[in-house]
Design a protein around this motif. Structure first.
Motif, PDB file in Angstrom:
ATOM      1  N   GLN A  80      56.842  43.433  41.121  1.00 10.24           N
ATOM      2  CA  GLN A  80      57.059  42.522  42.257  1.00 10.24           C
ATOM      3  C   GLN A  80      55.761  42.116  42.949  1.00 10.24           C
ATOM      4  N   ALA A  81      54.649  42.174  42.227  1.00 11.74           N
ATOM      5  CA  ALA A  81      53.388  41.690  42.802  1.00 11.74           C
ATOM      6  C   ALA A  81      53.415  40.170  42.869  1.00 11.74           C
ATOM      7  N   ASN A  82      53.156  39.626  44.049  1.00 10.02           N
ATOM      8  CA  ASN A  82      53.147  38.185  44.242  1.00 10.02           C
ATOM      9  C   ASN A  82      51.716  37.667  44.390  1.00 10.02           C
ATOM     10  N   PHE A  83      51.547  36.410  44.004  1.00  9.45           N
ATOM     11  CA  PHE A  83      50.220  35.807  44.074  1.00  9.45           C
ATOM     12  C   PHE A  83      49.942  35.228  45.455  1.00  9.45           C
ATOM     13  N   ILE A  84      48.679  35.341  45.844  1.00  2.00           N
ATOM     14  CA  ILE A  84      48.185  34.820  47.124  1.00  2.00           C
ATOM     15  C   ILE A  84      47.032  33.876  46.825  1.00  2.00           C
ATOM     16  N   TRP A  85      46.946  32.841  47.608  1.00  2.00           N
ATOM     17  CA  TRP A  85      45.855  31.875  47.465  1.00  2.00           C
ATOM     18  C   TRP A  85      44.691  32.251  48.366  1.00  2.00           C
ATOM     19  N   HIS A  86      43.500  32.282  47.796  1.00  2.00           N
ATOM     20  CA  HIS A  86      42.272  32.396  48.581  1.00  2.00           C
ATOM     21  C   HIS A  86      41.456  31.149  48.291  1.00  2.00           C
ATOM     22  N   PRO A  87      41.042  30.437  49.306  1.00  2.00           N
ATOM     23  CA  PRO A  87      40.542  29.073  49.141  1.00  2.00           C
ATOM     24  C   PRO A  87      39.473  28.936  48.077  1.00  2.00           C
ATOM     25  N   ALA A  88      39.757  28.058  47.132  1.00  2.00           N
ATOM     26  CA  ALA A  88      38.819  27.551  46.143  1.00  2.00           C
ATOM     27  C   ALA A  88      38.371  28.564  45.099  1.00  2.00           C
ATOM     28  N   HIS A  89      38.101  29.829  45.486  1.00  2.00           N
ATOM     29  CA  HIS A  89      37.388  30.660  44.512  1.00  2.00           C
ATOM     30  C   HIS A  89      38.259  31.616  43.717  1.00  2.00           C
ATOM     31  N   MET A  90      39.511  31.919  44.152  1.00  2.49           N
ATOM     32  CA  MET A  90      40.326  32.834  43.353  1.00  2.49           C
ATOM     33  C   MET A  90      41.793  32.768  43.757  1.00  2.49           C
ATOM     34  N   VAL A  91      42.652  33.238  42.815  1.00  2.00           N
ATOM     35  CA  VAL A  91      44.042  33.547  43.122  1.00  2.00           C
ATOM     36  C   VAL A  91      44.217  35.042  42.890  1.00  2.00           C
TER      37      VAL A  91
END
Length: 251
Positions: free
Chosen positions: A132-143
């Motif tokens: 159940q690990a969900n993805f998070i957005w970090h601006p421009a450089h990684m997901v």
């Protein structure tokens, strides 16, 4: 016991490093005040030089012990990976649920120069740490994929990869809950993540990654500097394989 021993040695190495810095500072201060006729100051300087030499020797020996233990742990990890997965480069397939779409995969090849991190990571997968690990957005450089619980197995040291954190590599970083976050570098992040282990590289599923990046772009516009995706994108399955064997962890 081996891990505890390495922790003690690394602590001692850090203490020695601090002591060496203090001795160098004291030595430089003394050297700046030396007067030819002042034999006392010259003698103090000679004593400091000798002390610095002794600390350097001890620091060198301690570092040798640290590296020897790290090499030992890496050799053990290589054997475990070979015994469990049959040798060769280890691949991990991440099955993602892209917001209700049919399941899509991203294929990762783990770096052979990071056997300790690779062994820790596959144990975490087997133990269900990434359920159940969900993805998070970090601006421009990684997901970044963030699990919901603490790690069952932890890294004991950070291995250095020849690839650093180039675009389309993956890394592990510590999370606030005592676990780890798994992230995909969308650009060269070597200067940002130099303290993290670079674990592997993406070798397949770039179409899935492009879809994920499109969702992330929307999240960036609406969610500020860091945002969970809406609809959420999570890891549903993780498959570990080599050319010889394959195992699946159902999340």
């Amino acid at each position: 016991m081996l891990i505890d021993q390495m922790d003690r040695i690394e602590d001692r190495a850090m203490q020695l490093q601090d002591q060496l810095k203090k001795l160098r500072d004291d030595h430089n201060h003394a050297a700046a005040t030396v007067v030819d006729s002042d034999n006392t100051t010259k003698e103090q300087t000679r004593d400091m030089n000798h002390e610095i030499y002794q600390w350097k020797r001890e620091y060198f020996e301690v570092n040798k012990e640290v590296h020897a233990l790290q090499d030992f742990m890496q050799d053990g990890a290589r054997k475990e990976l070979s015994n469990h997965y049959g040798g060769g480069a280890v691949h991990v397939n991440l099955d993602l649920n892209l917001g209700g779409e049919a399941s899509s995969q991203i294929a990762v090849e783990l770096f052979e120069e990071a056997p300790h991190a690779s062994w820790v990571f596959v144990q975490q997968i087997e133990n269900g740490d990434w359920s159940q690990a969900n993805f998070i957005w970090h601006p421009a450089h990684m997901v970044l994929a963030s699990p919901t619980k603490a790690a069952s197995v932890k890294l004991e040291f950070i291995e250095k990869s020849y690839h650093h954190h180039e675009a389309w590599t993956i890394g592990l970083t510590r999370s606030h809950n005592g676990g780890y976050n798994l992230y995909v570098n969308l650009q060269d992040n070597s200067h940002v993540h130099e303290g993290d282990v670079c674990l592997g590289k993406i070798v397949g599923g770039f179409d899935t990654l492009q879809k994920l990046m499109h969702l992330n772009t929307v999240a960036k516009q609406t969610g500020g500097e860091k945002a969970y995706l809406d609809p959420p994108v999570g890891i549903t399955d993780m498959t570990i394989s080599t050319a010889k064997r394959s195992r699946t962890r159902r999340n």
